[in-house]
Design an enzyme around this catalytic site. Structure first.
Site, PDB file in Angstrom:
ATOM      1  N   ASN A 199      11.036   0.279   8.160  1.00 50.38           N
ATOM      2  CA  ASN A 199      11.383   1.706   8.116  1.00 50.38           C
ATOM      3  C   ASN A 199      12.519   2.030   7.139  1.00 50.38           C
ATOM      4  O   ASN A 199      12.533   3.114   6.571  1.00 50.38           O
ATOM      5  CB  ASN A 199      11.679   2.231   9.526  1.00 50.38           C
ATOM      6  CG  ASN A 199      12.840   1.528  10.174  1.00 50.38           C
ATOM      7  OD1 ASN A 199      13.163   0.391   9.834  1.00 50.38           O
ATOM      8  ND2 ASN A 199      13.467   2.196  11.114  1.00 50.38           N
TER       9      ASN A 199
ATOM     10  N   CYS B 245      14.776   3.738  14.556  1.00 53.48           N
ATOM     11  CA  CYS B 245      14.979   3.020  15.820  1.00 53.48           C
ATOM     12  C   CYS B 245      15.838   3.778  16.812  1.00 53.48           C
ATOM     13  O   CYS B 245      15.614   3.729  18.006  1.00 53.48           O
ATOM     14  CB  CYS B 245      15.618   1.672  15.522  1.00 53.48           C
ATOM     15  SG  CYS B 245      17.100   1.831  14.519  1.00 53.48           S
TER      16      CYS B 245
ATOM     17  N   ILE C  33       0.842  -1.207   0.000  1.00 52.88           N
ATOM     18  CA  ILE C  33       0.000   0.000   0.000  1.00 52.88           C
ATOM     19  C   ILE C  33       0.871   1.249   0.000  1.00 52.88           C
ATOM     20  O   ILE C  33       1.807   1.351   0.808  1.00 52.88           O
ATOM     21  CB  ILE C  33      -0.930  -0.027   1.239  1.00 52.88           C
ATOM     22  CG1 ILE C  33      -1.921  -1.182   1.070  1.00 52.88           C
ATOM     23  CG2 ILE C  33      -1.664   1.303   1.427  1.00 52.88           C
ATOM     24  CD1 ILE C  33      -2.723  -1.505   2.289  1.00 52.88           C
TER      25      ILE C  33
ATOM     26  N   GLU D 201      26.128  -3.925  13.373  1.00 54.76           N
ATOM     27  CA  GLU D 201      26.109  -3.805  11.916  1.00 54.76           C
ATOM     28  C   GLU D 201      27.128  -2.733  11.531  1.00 54.76           C
ATOM     29  O   GLU D 201      27.544  -1.931  12.369  1.00 54.76           O
ATOM     30  CB  GLU D 201      24.698  -3.445  11.428  1.00 54.76           C
ATOM     31  CG  GLU D 201      23.737  -4.564  11.754  1.00 54.76           C
ATOM     32  CD  GLU D 201      22.444  -4.585  10.963  1.00 54.76           C
ATOM     33  OE1 GLU D 201      21.757  -3.562  10.927  1.00 54.76           O
ATOM     34  OE2 GLU D 201      22.131  -5.649  10.392  1.00 54.76           O
TER      35      GLU D 201
ATOM     36  N   GLU E 294      18.890  -6.288  16.044  1.00 50.12           N
ATOM     37  CA  GLU E 294      18.820  -4.820  15.955  1.00 50.12           C
ATOM     38  C   GLU E 294      17.394  -4.436  16.321  1.00 50.12           C
ATOM     39  O   GLU E 294      16.487  -4.531  15.492  1.00 50.12           O
ATOM     40  CB  GLU E 294      19.150  -4.366  14.523  1.00 50.12           C
ATOM     41  CG  GLU E 294      20.591  -4.554  14.119  1.00 50.12           C
ATOM     42  CD  GLU E 294      21.530  -3.580  14.830  1.00 50.12           C
ATOM     43  OE1 GLU E 294      21.060  -2.641  15.480  1.00 50.12           O
ATOM     44  OE2 GLU E 294      22.748  -3.793  14.733  1.00 50.12           O
TER      45      GLU E 294
END
Ligand code: NAD
Length: 487
Positions: free
Chosen positions: A153, A284, A27, A461, A250
């Site tokens: 995100n 985050c 969407i 990361e 994460e």
């Protein structure tokens, strides 16, 4: 449909469909329109993806690190050439304004491929250990088949931040994007093939919270790297632990951003706005608890209110737009309910707090919102909202603010604004977080490790440190004489 991919999954170098899978609708958040229809992976698709990765990994790991690095650097080059096309797709997938995606999304994915492609030629070196006559050596070896599971995100960035170090180290990956943003990762898989990666080294399958556990528990999977919420992290880490698999987690946060009275106020406001409103607050590491020294509170709030009300909200495809909609109707509802709680629990609404009048239609827009006089016990100060809601809390004393900043189960990030550098280092030293910023906020270049502590997760990361989480040491003892035994 505007963004319909050739098929739902990308396995063994080609698009694959299985219409028996549950329908996933993509969407467009700015209009509420369905722009693509995909299918969640069936058990057959999952088996096919993992078998393909298992087969491909053997060949890929036999290449020299420098040869693998060349493929990754080529992928970075292709991503940069197609930056606009990829950014437009990311905007359709997430609703983030093109002004952001064009500088922050595929480009940070390309940085990751370039960085790991560059360092891998030497980063897998082991060591030689003299032991008198005998000696030993270590080798850094890949783990095997790695599963990546993404949040919605930063879909393209997450697909690359997991894929680049995993592939550089010689693993193969099966990546499952969030069901909310299924589109971008497919393009990354296509680009890797074009860059020369063997078929099956990077597969993408679609799916939701029903699909994820099937990947995590698959016996041929050696590691799971998740980007998601703390509750999901607990489930995934628990399932992986039951089979002693490696994990990178994460997860979420409720990070503190501390503004001392000697700080450059405008710079601190910029940091607080970046750390609360970028990507419509869906980041985050956001510094959502902004502790402002009482002496500068009024100046801070007056200027913050004016700058927040000047944010240009609207069509994400318009280059002038600074803030797009939230990713989904459900996420907007969740954020609005937190705003209601903030009002009900007695926080002062400085600005925002609802749906903007300036945009019409069915998009999931929300106003950037600032609450002041927030206290530590309020729900909005304790729980991750994951939307553009900034909580401003007062403080007077350094020791007090450190204690309050740490009084949370999360430990993803933290920030400090001050002109006093001794204080800056003293304070960050005591803040419990994985990534911290002094006099800036939320900058995450690929060169620096990123990740959380406490309930915000573990593993890192980016940077060379990420390779340690996608490989393990093999130690070889070399006996040079006759083998002695006491019997
Ligand atoms: P989520 O936890 O709902 O979902 C994340 C992913 O996990 C999705 O792909 C989902 O399908 C999958 N999943 C859900 N249940 C699963 C299960 N039991 N087993 C396997 N997979 C499962 O998170 P979200 O709403 O997509 O993303 C927002 C959250 O992600 C926020 O909490 C945010 O802080 C966090 N996040 C963290 C980072 C970081 O780097 N620390 C970055 C971005 C987002």
């Amino acid at each position: 449909m505007k963004a319909q991919p050739q098929a739902s999954h990308f396995i063994d170098g080609e698009y694959v469909e299985d219409t028996d899978g549950t329908v996933i609708e993509s969407i467009y958040p700015a209009t509420g329109e369905v722009i693509a229809r995909l299918h969640a992976a069936t058990p057959q698709i999952i088996e096919k993806a993992i078998a393909s990765a298992k087969r491909a990994q053997k060949e890929w790991a036999s290449w020299s690190p420098a040869a693998r690095g060349r493929v990754l650097k080529k992928a970075a080059e292709i991503m940069r050439e197609r930056n606009r096309e990829l950014s437009e797709l990311e905007t359709l997938d997430t609703g983030k304004p093109i002004q952001e995606t064009i500088v922050a999304d595929p480009s940070s994915g390309a940085d990751s491929f370039e960085f790991f492609g560059g360092i891998i030629a030497t980063a897998m070196n082991g060591s030689q250990i003299p032991l008198g006559g005998d000696w030993a050596y270590t080798k850094r070896v890949p783990l095997g088949v790695v599963v990546g599971i993404g949040a919605w995100n930063y879909p393209q960035q997450i697909a690359c931040w997991k894929g680049a170090p995993a592939l550089a180290a010689g693993n193969a990956m099966v990546f499952k994007p969030s069901e909310v943003t299924p589109l971008g990762a497919l393009k990354i898989a296509e680009i890797l093939i074009e860059a020369g990666a063997p078929k099956g080294v990077y597969n993408v399958i679609q799916g939701d919270r029903e699909t994820g556990p099937l990947l995590v528990s698959h016996p041929d999977v050696a590691k799971v790297s998740l980007t998601g919420s703390v509750p999901t992290g607990r489930k995934v880490a628990g399932a992986a632990a039951s089979q002693l698999k490696h994990v990178t987690m994460e997860l979420g946060g409720k990070s503190p951003l501390v503004v001392f009275d000697d700080a450059d106020v405008d710079s601190a406001i910029s940091g607080a706005m970046l750390g609360n409103f970028y990507s419509t607050g869906q980041v985050c590491s956001n510094g959502t608890r902004v502790f402002v020294h009482k002496a500068i509170k009024e100046t801070f709030l007056t200027r913050l209110k004016a700058r927040t009300e000047a944010i240009v909200i609207g069509d994400p495809q318009d280059e002038a737009t600074q803030m797009g909609p939230m990713v989904s109707l459900a996420q907007r509802e969740k954020v609005l309910s937190y705003i209601d709680k903030g009002k009900a629990e007695g926080a002062t609404l400085v600005t925002g707090g609802g749906i903007p009048n300036s945009v019409t239609g069915e998009g999931f827009y929300i106003q950037p919102t600032v609450f002041a006089d927030v206290t530590d016990d309020m729900t909005i100060a304790r729980e991750e909202i994951f939307g553009p809601v900034m909580c401003v809390l007062d403080f007077e004393d350094e020791a007090e603010v450190i204690e309050r900043a740490n009084a949370t189960e999360f430990g993803l990030s933290a920030g400090v604004f001050t002109a006093d550098f001794s204080r800056a280092h003293r304070v960050v030293d005591q803040l419990e977080a994985g990534t911290l910023w002094i006099n800036t906020y939320n900058l995450c270049p690929v060169e620096i490790p990123f990740g959380g502590s406490k309930q915000s997760g573990f593993g890192r990361e980016n940077s060379a440190a990420a390779l340690e989480h996608y490989s393990e040491l093999k130690t070889v003892y070399v006996g040079m004489g006759k083998c002695e035994a006491p019997y």
